[in-house]
Each structure stands twice: as structure tokens, then as C-alpha cells.
Write an enzyme that holds these catalytic residues in place. Sequence first.
Site, mmCIF file in Angstrom:
data_model
loop_
_atom_site.group_PDB
_atom_site.id
_atom_site.type_symbol
_atom_site.label_atom_id
_atom_site.label_comp_id
_atom_site.label_asym_id
_atom_site.label_seq_id
_atom_site.Cartn_x
_atom_site.Cartn_y
_atom_site.Cartn_z
ATOM 1 N N HIS A 1 6.754 -1.545 2.870
ATOM 2 C CA HIS A 1 6.594 -2.936 3.295
ATOM 3 C C HIS A 1 5.736 -3.702 2.315
ATOM 4 C CE1 HIS A 1 3.448 -0.474 5.209
ATOM 5 N NE2 HIS A 1 2.630 -1.515 5.105
ATOM 6 N N GLU B 1 -0.881 2.735 6.265
ATOM 7 C CA GLU B 1 -0.917 3.232 7.645
ATOM 8 C C GLU B 1 0.479 3.545 8.173
ATOM 9 O OE1 GLU B 1 -2.871 0.263 9.978
ATOM 10 O OE2 GLU B 1 -4.616 0.200 8.654
ATOM 11 N N ASN C 1 0.838 -1.195 0.000
ATOM 12 C CA ASN C 1 0.000 0.000 0.000
ATOM 13 C C ASN C 1 0.875 1.248 0.000
ATOM 14 O OD1 ASN C 1 -2.427 -1.543 0.299
ATOM 15 N ND2 ASN C 1 -1.933 -1.811 2.460
HETATM 16 P P1 5GP Z 1 -0.315 -0.617 5.824
HETATM 17 O O1 5GP Z 1 -1.745 -0.232 6.056
HETATM 18 O O2 5GP Z 1 0.620 0.529 6.150
HETATM 19 O O3 5GP Z 1 -0.073 -1.217 4.474
HETATM 20 O O4 5GP Z 1 -0.016 -1.811 6.826
HETATM 21 C C1 5GP Z 1 0.538 -1.632 8.097
HETATM 22 C C2 5GP Z 1 0.433 -2.940 8.845
HETATM 23 O O5 5GP Z 1 1.233 -2.865 9.982
HETATM 24 C C3 5GP Z 1 -0.995 -3.299 9.308
HETATM 25 O O6 5GP Z 1 -1.381 -4.539 8.731
HETATM 26 C C4 5GP Z 1 -0.861 -3.371 10.829
HETATM 27 O O7 5GP Z 1 -1.625 -4.424 11.410
HETATM 28 C C5 5GP Z 1 0.630 -3.595 11.016
HETATM 29 N N1 5GP Z 1 1.158 -3.064 12.268
HETATM 30 C C6 5GP Z 1 0.910 -1.835 12.812
HETATM 31 N N2 5GP Z 1 1.580 -1.678 13.956
HETATM 32 C C7 5GP Z 1 2.272 -2.835 14.149
HETATM 33 C C8 5GP Z 1 3.172 -3.276 15.172
HETATM 34 O O8 5GP Z 1 3.471 -2.572 16.145
HETATM 35 N N3 5GP Z 1 3.697 -4.526 15.034
HETATM 36 C C9 5GP Z 1 3.380 -5.323 13.959
HETATM 37 N N4 5GP Z 1 3.946 -6.542 13.927
HETATM 38 N N5 5GP Z 1 2.548 -4.943 12.980
HETATM 39 C C10 5GP Z 1 2.007 -3.706 13.078
#
Ligand code: 5GP
Length: 116
Positions: free
Chosen positions: A101, A96, A88
Amino acid sequence: MAYDDQNIFARILRGEIPNKTVAETKHTLAFHDIAPHAPHHVLVIPKGAYVDFADFAANASAEEMTDFHRTAAGICAGFGDGYRVISNSGAHGGQEVPHYHLHILAGRPLGPMLTR
Ligand code: 5GP
């Protein structure tokens, strides 16, 4: 977008927040997502400070890119029934955490790519 070194994944890389590591190499860390969307939900991040896919593709070294993709591919290879890789970016992408990633999802049929 400028890189924010206070983002959660930067803090994980500095060891300030724990993670459940799946794989670690010179340039890459893979760990379990804290709120999994599938039976297997692994996040793969470069150790370098890149905001998103475009930033990584434009600015990472060839060594970092090879290391990152081969680490991710090695995890995918363990999911013999298939998997999905998502990255994303920005507001419309639903990003987020502003550190590049990949999400690797597997372990059940994942359904359509997007809800229409
Ligand atoms: P995005 O929305 O940025 O593509 O995905 C961010 C991801 O990071 C989400 O799936 C969320 O659950 C994960 N995430 C957020 N904070 C943490 C954390 O402190 N530890 C881990 N292992 N995952 C996290």
C-alpha cells in the site's frame, strides 16, 4: 515473505470489513486510513495479492502498475498545496499490514521526512 490472505486489507478487498472508499478501479482501491496521521490520509492498494513494493514491482502486470499509479496520482493531484507518499516494508520499514500500500498524506505542513 509469503502473502497472508487473512491480512486486514485482503479482508477489506473481499468486503468482510467496511472501508471509506476514495477511488476504485479495475485493479486498485483507495480508502481513508482508519487512524489518520494528517488531515488527509488515504491508503492506495492494488487488488492483487502483493506483500510490498518490491513484490508489486517484480510481479504485477504492466496494466496493474499503470492503473495503480494513475489512481494514486489522481488522488495526489487534488492536493494543490502538496502531499507525501510513503510505502513501508517489513520490520525496519514499520509495515503493519502485509499487503502492498501507499500512504498519501496531505492537508498540513508534514514536517521533516523522518525523526533523526
Ligand atoms: P503500515 O504500517 O502497514 O504501512 O500501515 C497500515 C495502515 O493501515 C495504518 O496507517 C493503519 O492505521 C491502517 N489500518 C489498519 N487497519 C485498518 C482498517 O481496518 N481500516 C483502515 N481503513 N485502515 C486500517
